[in-house]
Design a protein around this motif. Structure first.
Motif, PDB file in Angstrom:
ATOM      1  N   GLU A  92      -7.265  18.305   2.766  1.00 12.75           N
ATOM      2  CA  GLU A  92      -6.829  17.099   2.066  1.00 12.75           C
ATOM      3  C   GLU A  92      -6.857  15.913   3.039  1.00 12.75           C
ATOM      4  O   GLU A  92      -5.898  15.678   3.778  1.00 12.75           O
TER       5      GLU A  92
ATOM      6  N   LYS B  84      -6.342  12.485   4.787  1.00 11.08           N
ATOM      7  CA  LYS B  84      -5.214  11.562   4.655  1.00 11.08           C
ATOM      8  C   LYS B  84      -5.518  10.164   5.192  1.00 11.08           C
ATOM      9  O   LYS B  84      -4.751   9.229   4.981  1.00 11.08           O
TER      10      LYS B  84
ATOM     11  N   ASP C 218     -10.854  13.833  10.110  1.00 14.55           N
ATOM     12  CA  ASP C 218     -10.007  13.793   8.912  1.00 14.55           C
ATOM     13  C   ASP C 218     -10.723  14.400   7.710  1.00 14.55           C
ATOM     14  O   ASP C 218     -10.105  15.080   6.879  1.00 14.55           O
TER      15      ASP C 218
END
Length: 376
Positions: free
Chosen positions: A77, A79, A72
């Protein structure tokens, strides 16, 4: 709303791995092999070694959590919600409860059938409900109290089925079956304490579920592994089926595995399945609903039962069918599965709304599942 292919995959994974978890543990119990120092052939009766393997599976969830976290963080970006920082020792009390309950249940699984084992685990509803009222200040609605009473009735029916079939069962003595059933119910008291502790101290810190399961697995694995040393020297007489009649003979377990490598396959099935089962269960709750997770958990009882009958591990008994149906009704009432059906009946709709509004905790759960709209 139709399920996506991913949601169907998650539901299938949860049902399959949940069933394999109990079946593989029972399969391991059915093997026989020689032990250490050429001891005579005997059944693989090592519940605490099996519990260590289960906690190893839970511990692997921590590795999965960090792998997902690393993946991630590589995104432009991120999340993934990692939750608040917390003291890992917060998980020690529920982990100790989990360790105790799991060990008792694996002892009981040696004494009773896999299907009864899975059905009697439904007793956790009774004790979780009562403890949540006593220690969390929760107010149960009428349908939940009814669900608890129906579950008690279901447990009595399953117990009667085991009592009646115990006279005809060549693999287990009647006294063993009754003792095993009582141990499973006792373990559900401890499991209920674990759930209440998790809700009171753990979940309020917004800990990622995989991290929560993995941290409990960490404590359970290392504490129980260390306890295998004193267990090796604690005599328990005829209560234990290992040759030395001690609480747990881990060396005998490894010697039996060496003489019959198929045992390790059953143990690996238990370890791997519990890891995937936890992942799938968490994902089902997130992607579909907590109610769906409960339904799938009930369905795996049917799978375990059918497979056990097909393999000849147990005999069919009509009372078990009745017991399972009664337990299923009890679980449905406690978890509110009847509400969507009653809400469609005009004369019952207002009663359902009043019940939900009178129980804030239930309303919160329904909001999480997307069944009711938050008023703007």
């Amino acid at each position: 709303m139709a399920w996506t292919k991913y949601q169907l995959f998650l539901a299938g994974l949860m049902l399959t791995t949940g069933s394999i978890n109990t079946l593989s543990a029972k399969w391991a119990d059915m093997f026989s092999a020689n032990g250490c120092k050429d001891s005579p052939e005997h059944t693989f009766s090592h519940p605490f070694v099996q519990a260590v393997g289960m906690f190893l599976g839970e511990l692997s969830c921590l590795a999965v959590f960090h792998m997902l976290l690393c993946h991630d963080r590589r995104r432009p970006e991120p999340k993934m919600n990692t939750g608040q920082s917390f003291n890992p020792l917060l998980f020690l009390p529920p982990a100790l409860c989990d360790m105790t309950a799991t060990s008792i249940m694996y002892v009981a699984l040696n004494m009773t059938s896999a299907s009864s084992f899975q059905m009697l685990r439904g007793a956790v509803i009774i004790f979780t409900g009562l403890l949540s009222v006593a220690f969390l200040g929760r107010r149960l609605v009428a349908s939940q109290w009814t669900g608890i009473l129906v579950t008690i009735l279901g447990l009595i029916v399953v117990g009667l089925a085991d009592f009646m079939s115990g006279h005809k069962d060549d693999s287990h003595k009647l006294s063993e079956v009754i003792t095993g059933d009582l141990l499973i119910i006792m373990a559900q008291v401890i499991a209920a304490v674990q759930m209440v502790l998790e809700e009171k101290f753990v979940y309020k810190h917004d800990v990622h579920p995989l991290r929560a399961v993995g941290t409990e697995g960490f404590f359970g694995f290392f504490i129980l592994s260390l306890l295998l040393i004193p267990f090796f020297y604690i005599p328990v007489g005829s209560f234990s089926n290992n040759p030395r009649h001690v609480l747990e003979d881990a060396l005998d377990a490894f010697c039996q595995i060496g003489h019959n490598p198929m045992i390790i396959l059953a143990l690996l099935g238990n370890t791997v399945s519990i890891a995937f089962f936890n992942f799938a269960g968490i994902s089902v709750t997130k992607e579909i609903s907590a109610t769906t997770r409960m339904v799938l958990d009930s369905l795996r009882t049917v799978v375990i039962w059918v497979v056990s009958l097909a393999l000849g591990w147990e005999q069919f008994h009509g009372l078990q069918v009745l017991g399972f149906i009664v337990l299923l009704v009890g679980a449905a009432l406690y978890n509110g599965l009847h509400r969507p059906l009653l809400a469609r009946i005009p004369c019952c709709a207002s009663m359902v709304e009043e019940e939900e509004e009178g129980n804030p905790a239930e309303r919160t759960r329904l909001l999480d599942e997307g069944r009711v709209q938050e008023e703007s």
